[in-house]
Motif scaffolding. Structure first.
Motif, mmCIF file in Angstrom:
data_model
loop_
_atom_site.group_PDB
_atom_site.id
_atom_site.type_symbol
_atom_site.label_atom_id
_atom_site.label_comp_id
_atom_site.label_asym_id
_atom_site.label_seq_id
_atom_site.Cartn_x
_atom_site.Cartn_y
_atom_site.Cartn_z
ATOM 1 N N ILE A 345 0.847 -1.204 0.000
ATOM 2 C CA ILE A 345 0.000 0.000 0.000
ATOM 3 C C ILE A 345 0.875 1.244 0.000
ATOM 4 O O ILE A 345 0.599 2.219 -0.716
ATOM 5 N N MET A 346 1.943 1.216 0.794
ATOM 6 C CA MET A 346 2.858 2.359 0.854
ATOM 7 C C MET A 346 3.531 2.613 -0.493
ATOM 8 O O MET A 346 3.792 3.759 -0.855
ATOM 9 N N GLU A 347 3.785 1.535 -1.255
ATOM 10 C CA GLU A 347 4.428 1.693 -2.563
ATOM 11 C C GLU A 347 3.499 2.338 -3.583
ATOM 12 O O GLU A 347 3.947 2.918 -4.574
ATOM 13 N N ASN A 348 2.179 2.198 -3.358
ATOM 14 C CA ASN A 348 1.175 2.854 -4.198
ATOM 15 C C ASN A 348 1.247 2.420 -5.668
ATOM 16 O O ASN A 348 1.000 3.209 -6.573
ATOM 17 N N LYS A 349 1.575 1.112 -5.890
ATOM 18 C CA LYS A 349 1.631 0.598 -7.259
ATOM 19 C C LYS A 349 0.365 -0.165 -7.643
ATOM 20 O O LYS A 349 0.079 -0.333 -8.828
ATOM 21 N N TYR A 350 -0.357 -0.640 -6.642
ATOM 22 C CA TYR A 350 -1.514 -1.490 -6.908
ATOM 23 C C TYR A 350 -2.715 -0.996 -6.099
ATOM 24 O O TYR A 350 -2.572 -0.328 -5.071
ATOM 25 N N THR A 351 -3.901 -1.370 -6.566
ATOM 26 C CA THR A 351 -5.123 -1.050 -5.820
ATOM 27 C C THR A 351 -5.249 -2.023 -4.647
ATOM 28 O O THR A 351 -4.563 -3.058 -4.591
ATOM 29 N N ILE A 352 -6.142 -1.682 -3.727
ATOM 30 C CA ILE A 352 -6.382 -2.551 -2.575
ATOM 31 C C ILE A 352 -6.845 -3.933 -3.033
ATOM 32 O O ILE A 352 -6.425 -4.968 -2.508
ATOM 33 N N SER A 368 -9.849 -6.923 3.966
ATOM 34 C CA SER A 368 -10.126 -5.643 4.631
ATOM 35 C C SER A 368 -10.423 -5.862 6.111
ATOM 36 O O SER A 368 -9.939 -5.094 6.974
ATOM 37 N N ARG A 369 -11.194 -6.909 6.422
ATOM 38 C CA ARG A 369 -11.536 -7.186 7.815
ATOM 39 C C ARG A 369 -10.297 -7.592 8.620
ATOM 40 O O ARG A 369 -10.082 -7.123 9.744
ATOM 41 N N ALA A 370 -9.451 -8.441 8.030
ATOM 42 C CA ALA A 370 -8.235 -8.878 8.721
ATOM 43 C C ALA A 370 -7.276 -7.710 8.939
ATOM 44 O O ALA A 370 -6.671 -7.577 10.016
ATOM 45 N N PHE A 371 -7.121 -6.863 7.931
ATOM 46 C CA PHE A 371 -6.243 -5.695 8.033
ATOM 47 C C PHE A 371 -6.728 -4.755 9.131
ATOM 48 O O PHE A 371 -5.936 -4.258 9.952
ATOM 49 N N GLU A 376 -6.083 -1.796 13.299
ATOM 50 C CA GLU A 376 -7.114 -0.879 13.825
ATOM 51 C C GLU A 376 -7.358 0.276 12.877
ATOM 52 O O GLU A 376 -7.654 1.410 13.291
ATOM 53 N N ILE A 377 -7.232 0.000 11.586
ATOM 54 C CA ILE A 377 -7.527 0.960 10.530
ATOM 55 C C ILE A 377 -7.746 0.159 9.256
ATOM 56 O O ILE A 377 -7.093 -0.863 9.051
ATOM 57 N N GLU A 381 -8.396 3.452 4.447
ATOM 58 C CA GLU A 381 -8.082 4.581 5.329
ATOM 59 C C GLU A 381 -6.570 4.729 5.497
ATOM 60 O O GLU A 381 -6.044 5.849 5.523
ATOM 61 N N TYR A 382 -5.882 3.590 5.597
ATOM 62 C CA TYR A 382 -4.424 3.640 5.725
ATOM 63 C C TYR A 382 -3.805 4.236 4.467
ATOM 64 O O TYR A 382 -2.876 5.054 4.544
ATOM 65 N N ALA A 383 -4.350 3.884 3.303
ATOM 66 C CA ALA A 383 -3.832 4.419 2.042
ATOM 67 C C ALA A 383 -4.055 5.935 1.976
ATOM 68 O O ALA A 383 -3.174 6.671 1.509
ATOM 69 N N GLN A 384 -5.207 6.383 2.449
ATOM 70 C CA GLN A 384 -5.481 7.824 2.430
ATOM 71 C C GLN A 384 -4.523 8.555 3.344
ATOM 72 O O GLN A 384 -4.061 9.668 3.034
#
Length: 389
Positions: A345-352, A368-371, A376-377, A381-384
């Protein structure tokens, strides 16, 4: 070990040649001989030079300058010219050989006898292990007790760490770290662990053909360096994937068994395992499993897959992770996937959605639920948060 007839050591007895034109056969007699002799009791002695030409099979020549001399064995390579007055005969290295004995028409032959006869020593197996039926690594908790079994196979148990008590047909044995024992066919044996510590051990079930299995069965062997390294090599190879690996594993195991048969022929202090080089297989096993998980993290990884790949039971795998990482294998895999997803996600190369798919999650909703539960985010939301920064 012996030399070829092309070596310099053979020059005192004769020489080799390649073509028939190197000798004139007009005044020679050619006798074709077929033999399977591997025990030589008689020797040729010609007063004239003679020639040997192997037609079929592999052969050696036993030869000396004197009937009471030091006989040498040479592997026959190319055609031979034998000097006069040599004492020699041809030894069959294969099931049978055909050769031409070429001698002068006016030959003078003496036939001498060897006492005792010379016996050609073939390199043949005296131990055969046609199949390994099963192998697995086990970690047992304190107070473990196995009521016992018997089966029509041999079984080898190597203790990696801890102490294992075993009883074979009513006789008790204790195995400590780096000890091993071989159970014979149809022998009833039990196993148990004391209440103060756990025990990890490697078990191998196999078939074997040998002259006397009592030399290695029902006794505790402490692994010296050569034996320990053989067991360690076997343990490493059973968890990798390579062409012809089955043959290599069988070869590794043959070495282990041969080392056991040789055990009493070596001194007690022979090649002891140094404390500096000692390492539990449990550490190496865990390292191999973690490396495998890391390489396969982009695919679904099941517990049964790990058990099959590394020949370990489900309960032993759970204990291995609990004792060393204080977590379960499933949680370790999921946590590693989530950590990897965070980096992606931090690399911002791929979608969720792409990240969830690439890491082998069953669905974007499960990911999404496991993450969210772990960090706790939510992933979005973490990507934003990262994008705003």
């Amino acid at each position: 070990m012996y030399d070829k007839t092309t070596s310099a050591k053979f020059i005192k007895y004769g020489y080799v040649y390649d073509e028939a034109k190197d000798i004139v056969k007009d005044n020679l007699i050619i006798n074709q001989i077929v033999t399977s002799d591997k025990v030589i009791s008689s020797l040729y002695n010609f007063t004239e030079g003679t020639y040997i030409e192997i037609i079929e099979g592999m052969a050696s020549i036993l030869i000396s300058e004197s009937i009471n001399g030091d006989f040498k064995l040479f592997s026959v390579h190319r055609k031979l010219a034998i000097k006069p007055n040599m004492y020699f005969n041809i030894v069959s290295m294969t099931d049978k050989i055909t050769f031409n004995l070429i001698i002068p028409k006016n030959y003078n032959l003496k036939l001498e006898f060897l006492n005792p006869p010379y016996v050609y020593s073939r390199i043949l197996p005296t131990i055969n292990i046609p199949e390994i039926m099963a192998y697995y690594y086990t970690i047992k908790s304190p107070n473990y007790k196995f009521k016992g079994e018997r089966h029509n196979l041999y079984e080898l148990t190597f203790v990696d760490n801890g102490t294992l008590n075993t009883c074979i047909d009513g006789v008790d044995y204790t195995l400590n770290s780096s000890d091993l024992i071989v159970y014979g066919k149809n022998q009833f044996h039990t196993q148990s662990v004391e209440n103060d510590s756990s025990c990890s051990y490697l078990t191998i079930m196999f078939d074997m053909e040998c002259n006397d299995d009592t030399l290695i069965c029902n006794r505790v062997f402490h692994c010296r360096n050569e034996l320990y390294n053989a067991v360690r090599t076997f343990a490493k190879n059973i968890s990798i994937t390579l062409p012809y690996l089955e043959n290599l594993i069988l070869s590794n195991f043959h070495e282990i068994i041969i080392r056991l048969f040789q055990y009493d022929y070596l001194g007690l202090d022979y090649s002891k395992v140094s404390k500096e080089s000692y390492q539990h297989f449990q550490d190496e096993l865990l390292e191999g499993i973690l490396e495998y998980i890391d390489k396969k993290i982009s695919y679904p990884i099941s517990i049964s897959e790990l058990c099959s790949k590394f020949s370990i039971s489900r309960s032993s795998l759970q204990t291995l992770f609990k004792n060393n990482l204080n977590t379960s294998p499933k949680k370790y895999i999921n946590d590693l996937k989530l950590a990897k997803s965070k980096m992606m996600i931090m690399e911002n190369k791929y979608t969720i959605t792409e990240i969830a798919f690439m890491l082998g999650f069953n669905s974007i909703h499960y990911f999404s639920r496991a993450f969210t539960q772990h960090y706790e985010i939510s992933p979005s939301e973490y990507a934003q948060t990262i994008f705003k920064q």
